[in-house]
Design an enzyme around this catalytic site. Structure first.
Site, PDB file in Angstrom:
ATOM      1  N   VAL A   1      -0.666  58.200 -19.470  1.00  0.00           N
ATOM      2  CA  VAL A   1      -1.499  57.354 -19.849  1.00  0.00           C
ATOM      3  C   VAL A   1      -1.090  56.807 -21.349  1.00  0.00           C
ATOM      4  O   VAL A   1      -1.436  55.551 -21.819  1.00  0.00           O
ATOM      5  CB  VAL A   1      -2.925  58.314 -20.268  1.00  0.00           C
ATOM      6  CG1 VAL A   1      -3.872  57.356 -21.140  1.00  0.00           C
ATOM      7  CG2 VAL A   1      -3.352  58.544 -18.788  1.00  0.00           C
ATOM      8  N   GLU A   2      -0.314  57.608 -22.207  1.00  0.00           N
ATOM      9  CA  GLU A   2      -0.168  57.161 -23.565  1.00  0.00           C
ATOM     10  C   GLU A   2       1.000  56.179 -23.390  1.00  0.00           C
ATOM     11  O   GLU A   2       0.777  55.252 -24.295  1.00  0.00           O
ATOM     12  CB  GLU A   2       0.583  58.548 -24.259  1.00  0.00           C
ATOM     13  CG  GLU A   2      -0.302  59.607 -24.585  1.00  0.00           C
ATOM     14  CD  GLU A   2      -1.479  59.169 -25.640  1.00  0.00           C
ATOM     15  OE1 GLU A   2      -1.088  58.214 -26.268  1.00  0.00           O
ATOM     16  OE2 GLU A   2      -2.588  59.777 -25.676  1.00  0.00           O
ATOM     17  N   THR A   3       2.045  56.061 -22.766  1.00  0.00           N
ATOM     18  CA  THR A   3       3.237  55.366 -22.759  1.00  0.00           C
ATOM     19  C   THR A   3       3.795  54.643 -21.476  1.00  0.00           C
ATOM     20  O   THR A   3       4.783  54.177 -21.510  1.00  0.00           O
ATOM     21  CB  THR A   3       4.126  55.781 -23.702  1.00  0.00           C
ATOM     22  OG1 THR A   3       4.760  57.062 -23.121  1.00  0.00           O
ATOM     23  CG2 THR A   3       3.766  56.167 -24.980  1.00  0.00           C
TER      24      THR A   3
END
Ligand SMILES: [Ca+2]
Length: 325
Positions: free
Chosen positions: A121-123
């Site tokens: 989700v982050e990167t």
């Protein structure tokens, strides 16, 4: 010509546009106070002031802060993160780092699929680590974004401490518009407090080293209270009358049996004595309701939004299914 007149003429010619594009943050009183605190911790004043005089004000950063993805409704937010290509990218990241992920779960007690979902989700598993200089992003938000200036000035200060502690060049550190860096998007204070050297090479590198990043994401969740003896979230029914506000922040406050006594149906028996909260979401097929545990709350320590935590949870379930974990 008198010096004063010269200064006035130069100021008229260059003043407004120059000061807007390049605000010379080194002159600001907040920066001087920050430098004094950093000097007390052994940093060099001139080095910091030089860097601050080179820091740029970025309007794109301020604009991005004013329209976060978390303002969407769940049905639209979910669609961003729960797509098949992200699950397949998780699979390929897993194949490369299977041993590290298994070691993180064993030593730190956080499931492989949850670590993968956070990094996904982050990167997108390191594909989008962010291209803003952390110095510019944090200076802009700390000095030109009054709503959150205290928080971001603190992060700016942590950025200098981090660079010293990890022997990094401040100007090389890149990340998101909010100054979050590396595979797991750690802000500087979190990097300082929760990053670990998971490959034992003497450095904590969350930006280029996926092994350190995997260990650090697990360490962050573990240190915030992750408990692998129970799950994260479970769909319930007959819960609407017990949810005051849809898509609102999690407060773990009632046990499963207390909620059952109020008529909520579908709470797992194993959660009867566990403190829970109810979460209501606007789904594509109408409103949906979930019982969530403290583990769900722990994910919100990473990002305060309950939508974020639910996206991480659901992606983790998809990944676990795909990898047969
Ligand atoms: Ca390392």
């Amino acid at each position: 010509m008198h010096i004063v007149q010269t200064i006035i003429i130069v100021a008229i010619l260059l003043g407004p546009s120059l000061s807007f594009a390049n605000p010379n943050y080194a002159e600001r009183s907040e920066v001087k106070a920050m430098v004094a605190r950093l000097v007390a911790k052994g940093l060099d004043a001139n080095t910091i002031l030089t860097l601050m005089s080179e820091a740029k004000r970025l309007d794109t950063v301020i604009n991005a802060m004013n329209r976060p993805a978390e303002r969407k409704k769940w049905m639209d937010y979910r669609a961003i993160f729960l797509k098949r290509p992200r699950v397949l990218a998780a699979k390929s990241f897993y194949r490369k780092h299977e041993k590290t992920l298994a070691r993180a779960e064993l030593e730190l007690g956080v499931p492989v699929e949850v670590i993968l979902a956070i990094i996904g989700v982050e990167t997108y598993f390191g594909r989008n680590k962010g291209g803003f200089r952390a110095l510019d992003a944090l200076a802009t938000l700390g000095l030109d974004y009054p709503k959150r200036s205290k928080f971001f000035l603190g992060e700016l200060e942590s950025l200098f401490l981090l660079a010293k502690e990890e022997n990094l060049s401040v100007t090389d550190l890149k990340g998101s518009y909010a100054g979050a860096m590396g595979f797991g998007q750690f802000i500087p204070s979190s990097y300082l407090a929760y990053a670990i050297d998971f490959d034992n090479d003497g450095r904590r590198d969350l930006i280029n080293n996926p092994v350190d990043a995997i260990g650090s994401v697990a360490n962050y969740l573990m240190r915030h209270g992750w408990d692998n003896t129970y799950g994260v979230a479970s769909v319930v029914s007959s819960a609407a009358s017990n949810v005051e506000k849809m898509e609102s922040a999690i407060v773990i406050k009632e046990t499963g049996s207390e909620l059952m006594a109020k008529g909520v149906q579908g709470i797992p028996d194993a959660w009867a004595q566990l403190p829970l909260d109810l979460l209501g979401l606007h789904g594509t097929k109408g409103d949906e309701f979930w019982a969530v545990t403290k583990n769900f709350y722990v994910i919100t320590r990473y990002n305060r939004s309950p939508l974020y935590a639910m996206a991480v949870h659901q992606l983790s379930q998809e990944i676990a299914k795909e990898l047969a974990l």
